[in-house]
Motif scaffolding. Structure first.
Motif, mmCIF file in Angstrom:
data_model
loop_
_atom_site.group_PDB
_atom_site.id
_atom_site.type_symbol
_atom_site.label_atom_id
_atom_site.label_comp_id
_atom_site.label_asym_id
_atom_site.label_seq_id
_atom_site.Cartn_x
_atom_site.Cartn_y
_atom_site.Cartn_z
ATOM 1 N N GLU A 100 -3.032 -4.352 -7.641
ATOM 2 C CA GLU A 100 -3.511 -3.756 -6.397
ATOM 3 C C GLU A 100 -2.837 -2.412 -6.131
ATOM 4 O OE1 GLU A 100 -4.632 -7.842 -3.914
ATOM 5 O OE2 GLU A 100 -2.628 -6.965 -3.755
ATOM 6 N N GLN A 160 -4.563 0.047 -8.292
ATOM 7 C CA GLN A 160 -5.886 0.287 -7.710
ATOM 8 C C GLN A 160 -5.805 1.276 -6.556
ATOM 9 O OE1 GLN A 160 -7.647 -3.157 -5.862
ATOM 10 N NE2 GLN A 160 -9.619 -2.154 -5.517
ATOM 11 N N ARG A 161 -4.844 1.092 -5.655
ATOM 12 C CA ARG A 161 -4.698 2.012 -4.511
ATOM 13 C C ARG A 161 -4.342 3.419 -4.974
ATOM 14 N NH1 ARG A 161 -2.002 -2.492 -2.363
ATOM 15 N NH2 ARG A 161 0.019 -1.558 -2.903
ATOM 16 N N VAL A 167 -9.413 3.143 -6.965
ATOM 17 C CA VAL A 167 -10.450 2.352 -7.639
ATOM 18 C C VAL A 167 -11.160 1.495 -6.598
ATOM 19 C CG1 VAL A 167 -10.921 0.595 -9.381
ATOM 20 C CG2 VAL A 167 -9.100 2.285 -9.771
ATOM 21 N N ASP A 180 -13.126 -1.574 -4.873
ATOM 22 C CA ASP A 180 -13.014 -3.010 -5.130
ATOM 23 C C ASP A 180 -14.024 -3.479 -6.169
ATOM 24 O OD1 ASP A 180 -10.940 -3.262 -3.351
ATOM 25 O OD2 ASP A 180 -12.174 -4.015 -1.699
ATOM 26 N N HIS A 205 -12.845 -2.982 -9.805
ATOM 27 C CA HIS A 205 -11.565 -3.551 -10.239
ATOM 28 C C HIS A 205 -11.786 -5.019 -10.586
ATOM 29 C CE1 HIS A 205 -7.196 -4.897 -9.229
ATOM 30 N NE2 HIS A 205 -7.386 -4.706 -10.527
#
Length: 336
Positions: free
Chosen positions: A267, A270-271, A275, A277, A280
């Protein structure tokens, strides 16, 4: 290099957070979910064995395991071969690698090939959890004419056998799983490996270890920072490469699959890399950290999912310290 199919296998025994609580690890589901975001993991070990021993002796775990690495690798390979419409006899080379092989020699790939009845060279090329993208890096860099028509890559990680189940920091992470990929340097498949990356920092070799006879250990906080930084750098590099060659595409058009170490780490990547949701994909929350089988296993579980889009970046890190990545692009109908 074309990717024709992927396969995966996870043993049936489940290590739930409640089970880990019952082992007396001084943990709770709330603590585990907050720290690593994992709800369950698979294991080749009998649950009663873990209740009785906490896996104090890894040599006993080898004998207690319900599946060998060769068996779980072969099961993943059979799924990949079936999806590719191929037989074991079509394979001209087997490449293996992971974190915790059954034996020092022979190569793990030889055992899997033996189990499948494959009569072809079999070699291991491993960089722990980053093995799959490392293998892709070397295979795509070889002269195509020196490779056979089809190559089988198998990543087997039944690492619960080397986990100390009196150590909550390790016990909450690991799960067992195997993945397999069918590749070809010449025959077009569903995906093309268009770009790879491989890098390393051997000064960090002590930070993640599995000794020959002993338990898994790592410098957790340092390794997590390393994983977040290098995973993000690799994702941005490969995503940027794709976007530069495809005007009109944006970051929302590239799917990210990272090393399945823990959900909180993913996560964070991702942040940092923005990216969405929907782009991912992960399975660590229900599979645990399955080492080298993690990222390819996620892609295998989504193999027939059209929402993958046309581009996927795999970005993985491993002991060594090593990090690697691969850009996969969907082969469009009529494209040579």
């Amino acid at each position: 290099m074309y990717l024709h199919a992927l396969g995966h296998f996870h043993p049936p025994n489940l290590l739930t957070n409640r089970f880990l609580e019952e082992l007396g690890l001084e943990t709770s589901e709330a603590w585990i979910l907050e720290r690593v975001g994992i709800r369950s993991r698979h294991t080749v070990l009998p649950l009663e064995y873990l209740r009785e021993t906490r896996n104090r002796d890894v040599r006993v775990a080898q004998e207690a395991a319900l599946f060998s690495n060769a068996e779980t690798g072969a099961r993943a390979a059979r799924m990949a071969l079936e999806r590719a419409g191929l037989k074991p006899s079509d394979i001209g080379l087997v490449v293996g690698g992971g974190c915790s092989p059954d034996e020092c020699i022979p190569a793990e790939s030889n055992r899997v090939a033996e189990k499948l009845g494959i009569d072809a060279p079999a070699v291991d090329l491993q960089s722990a959890c980053s093995s799959f993208c490392t293998q892709l890096h070397f295979l795509t860099g070889m002269r195509p004419e020196r490779l056979p028509e089809y190559v089988l890559v198998v990543n087997v990680d039944n690492s619960t056998r080397v986990v100390d189940y009196s150590d909550r920091s390790s016990a909450v992470l690991w799960g067992d799983g195997s993945s397999a990929a069918v590749l070809s340097p010449r025959v077009p498949g569903r995906w093309r490996v268009t770009e790879t990356r491989l890098a390393g920092d051997p000064s960090g070799a002590e930070k993640v270890r599995v000794p020959r006879v002993g338990h898994f250990t790592q410098h957790g906080a340092e390794v997590q920072k390393f994983a977040i930084r290098r995973s993000g750098e690799t994702l941005l590099d490969l995503r940027g490469h794709y976007l530069a060659r495809h005007p009109g595409k944006g970051p929302e058009d590239v799917t990210f699959i990272g090393h399945q170490a823990n959900l909180r780490m993913l996560e964070s990547v991702q942040r940092r890399c923005e990216v969405p949701d929907a782009r991912h994909l992960y399975n660590v929350h229900v599979r645990g950290n399955t080492g080298a089988a993690g990222a390819p296993g996620v892609l295998s579980e989504h193999w027939d999912d059209a929402s993958l889009g046309d581009a996927v970046v795999l970005s993985v890190v491993g002991s060594g310290l090593t990090w690697s990545g691969a850009l996969l692009e969907r082969v469009q109908p009529g494209t040579p």
